[in-house]
Design a protein around this motif. Structure first.
Motif, short mmCIF file in Angstrom:
data_model
loop_
_atom_site.label_atom_id
_atom_site.label_comp_id
_atom_site.label_asym_id
_atom_site.label_seq_id
_atom_site.Cartn_x
_atom_site.Cartn_y
_atom_site.Cartn_z
N UNK A 166 4.52 -15.54 -2.96
CA UNK A 166 5.30 -14.31 -3.07
C UNK A 166 4.53 -13.26 -3.85
N UNK A 167 3.97 -13.64 -5.00
CA UNK A 167 3.22 -12.67 -5.81
C UNK A 167 2.03 -12.11 -5.05
N UNK A 168 1.30 -12.98 -4.34
CA UNK A 168 0.15 -12.54 -3.57
C UNK A 168 0.58 -11.57 -2.46
N UNK A 169 1.62 -11.95 -1.71
CA UNK A 169 2.09 -11.10 -0.61
C UNK A 169 2.65 -9.78 -1.12
N UNK A 170 3.31 -9.82 -2.26
CA UNK A 170 3.89 -8.59 -2.83
C UNK A 170 2.80 -7.63 -3.25
N UNK A 171 1.76 -8.13 -3.90
CA UNK A 171 0.64 -7.27 -4.30
C UNK A 171 -0.02 -6.66 -3.05
N UNK A 172 -0.17 -7.48 -2.04
CA UNK A 172 -0.76 -7.00 -0.79
C UNK A 172 0.10 -5.89 -0.17
N UNK A 173 1.42 -6.09 -0.15
CA UNK A 173 2.33 -5.08 0.41
C UNK A 173 2.28 -3.79 -0.41
N UNK A 174 2.24 -3.92 -1.75
CA UNK A 174 2.16 -2.73 -2.60
C UNK A 174 0.85 -2.00 -2.42
N UNK A 175 -0.22 -2.75 -2.22
CA UNK A 175 -1.53 -2.13 -1.98
C UNK A 175 -1.52 -1.34 -0.68
#
Length: 182
Positions: A166-175
């Motif tokens: 979740x943290x990895x995907x969330x950072x990717x989405x925010x980027x």
């Protein structure tokens, strides 16, 4: 999982077994039918008891209690004799004793030590129903969660995987979102 439970004189083991309401009902029905003269009804009730794993229910409850850190000599103690944190553990044990397709747990690791938390992770990993879990314990979520629902800005976004995913995907989405804004 009940957040508030009235103090009772029921033993810890009986309190946990009370979580299996269908089993408790069949036990009461058997007790009532034993004084009657209907052997067919009594046989059917004993079959229902067996179908509900009634003969192994006390062992299942004891396994849950041990997993949550209760010593065997505590099983016969009345619920009211336990402190608040141990009562929360008993409420969790009662919830785990209840056969369910859906289990709702709100901060189940509160009041648990490391051994009990690790045991609960294993138990939830074997649970065959749907688990809806609210927790702030990232390590626990990392071991138990398979999907994360992130509530923010009036929205609910779903992510596949454990908390680290979740943290990895969330950072990717925010980027990606920041790049699109720029």
């Amino acid at each position: 999982m009940a957040q508030q439970v009235d103090a009772t004189d029921r033993s810890a083991l009986d309190f946990v077994l009370d979580g299996h309401a269908a089993l408790r009902k069949v036990e009461r029905d058997i007790a009532g039918a034993e004084s009657g003269d209907d052997p067919i009804l009594l046989a059917n009730l004993h079959a229902a008891y067996a179908d509900l794993d009634g003969y192994s229910a006390a062992a299942q409850a004891a396994e849950i209690l041990h997993g949550l850190g209760f010593a065997s000599d505590a099983f016969d103690k009345p619920f009211r004799s336990f402190s608040g944190g141990w009562r929360i553990r008993l409420s969790l044990a009662q919830a785990l004793m209840c056969p369910a397709d859906l289990l709702l747990l709100d901060e189940p690791t509160n009041h648990l030590d490391l051994d009990a938390t690790l045991w609960l992770e294993g138990w939830l990993g074997r649970f065959r129903g749907t688990l809806v879990l609210i927790a702030h314990d990232r390590e626990f979520l990392g071991q138990v969660a398979e999907h994360i629902v992130h509530l923010h800005d009036g929205r609910a976004d779903t992510y596949r995987g454990n908390y680290s995913e979740f943290e990895r995907q969330r950072v990717e989405a925010l980027t990606h979102q920041q790049a699109a804004l720029e």
